[in-house]
Design an enzyme around this catalytic site. Structure first.
Site, PDB file in Angstrom:
ATOM      1  N   SER A  55       0.866  -1.175   0.000  1.00  0.00           N
ATOM      2  CA  SER A  55       0.000   0.000   0.000  1.00  0.00           C
ATOM      3  C   SER A  55       0.898   1.217   0.000  1.00  0.00           C
ATOM      4  CB  SER A  55      -0.912   0.052   1.232  1.00  0.00           C
ATOM      5  OG  SER A  55      -1.918  -0.920   1.129  1.00  0.00           O
ATOM      6  N   GLU A  62      -2.008  18.977  -4.999  1.00  0.00           N
ATOM      7  CA  GLU A  62      -3.386  18.976  -5.488  1.00  0.00           C
ATOM      8  C   GLU A  62      -4.240  17.898  -4.820  1.00  0.00           C
ATOM      9  OE1 GLU A  62      -0.630  18.745  -7.270  1.00  0.00           O
ATOM     10  OE2 GLU A  62      -0.512  20.642  -8.355  1.00  0.00           O
ATOM     11  N   SER A  63      -3.688  17.022  -3.985  1.00  0.00           N
ATOM     12  CA  SER A  63      -4.385  15.998  -3.204  1.00  0.00           C
ATOM     13  C   SER A  63      -3.519  14.754  -3.061  1.00  0.00           C
ATOM     14  CB  SER A  63      -5.759  15.643  -3.758  1.00  0.00           C
ATOM     15  OG  SER A  63      -6.466  14.923  -2.758  1.00  0.00           O
ATOM     16  N   HIS A  68      -3.058   0.121  -3.762  1.00  0.00           N
ATOM     17  CA  HIS A  68      -3.132  -1.039  -2.880  1.00  0.00           C
ATOM     18  C   HIS A  68      -3.054  -2.251  -3.805  1.00  0.00           C
ATOM     19  CE1 HIS A  68      -4.386   1.760   0.200  1.00  0.00           C
ATOM     20  NE2 HIS A  68      -5.216   2.256  -0.708  1.00  0.00           N
ATOM     21  N   CYS A  83      -7.314  18.214  -6.983  1.00  0.00           N
ATOM     22  CA  CYS A  83      -8.180  19.376  -6.784  1.00  0.00           C
ATOM     23  C   CYS A  83      -7.736  20.487  -7.723  1.00  0.00           C
ATOM     24  CB  CYS A  83      -8.086  19.868  -5.344  1.00  0.00           C
ATOM     25  SG  CYS A  83      -8.686  18.668  -4.154  1.00  0.00           S
TER      26      CYS A  83
END
Length: 140
Positions: A55, A62-63, A68, A83
């Site tokens: 993971s 921007e985020s 996973h 974003c």
């Protein structure tokens, strides 16, 4: 209508099992995917699980991008969340597909923070404009 962000959820089937269990390679590829999306990489963290699986997340201005993996099934679940309007999560998805080489993918875009506010101070993602550019197929 305006949305604050775009979240592409992708599932990759039939990937190379060894690659899905290599945290260093996956970290490198997710960072390159972020760059392909024109996102600014801030940091990253990856963890290997026993007996297998990885993971990891790449934090971008921007985020984030996250992966996973289930190497035993050749499967990876990937999130590309951006974003604003300066980056494109679909570019990150296309890059990652090119290096993980899944035999099949499924993907979906979810708009985040759809607001009916006239003057958002943050750079909103313009839904109507993107629907026209993407022929609205990705907006479900």
């Amino acid at each position: 209508m305006k949305a604050l962000g775009r979240h592409v959820l992708a599932e990759y089937f039939g990937c190379e099992k060894e690659l899905l269990n290599d945290p260093k390679a996956l970290e490198k590829h997710l960072i390159e995917a972020a760059k392909a999306a024109n996102a600014t990489v801030i940091s990253s963290s990856f963890r290997t699980f026993e007996p297998f699986g990885v993971s990891g997340v790449v934090i971008v201005a921007e985020s984030h991008l996250a992966i996973h993996t289930w190497p035993e099934y050749g499967f990876a679940a990937v999130d590309f969340f951006t974003c604003g309007d300066s980056s494109n999560p679909w570019k990150a998805h296309e890059y990652l597909k090119s290096v993980l080489k899944p035999s099949k993918t499924e993907e979906k875009e979810v708009l985040r923070g759809v607001l009916d506010i006239e003057n958002l101070s943050f750079k909103p993602f313009l839904i109507e404009q993107q629907k026209r550019e993407n022929n609205s197929a990705a907006f479900v």
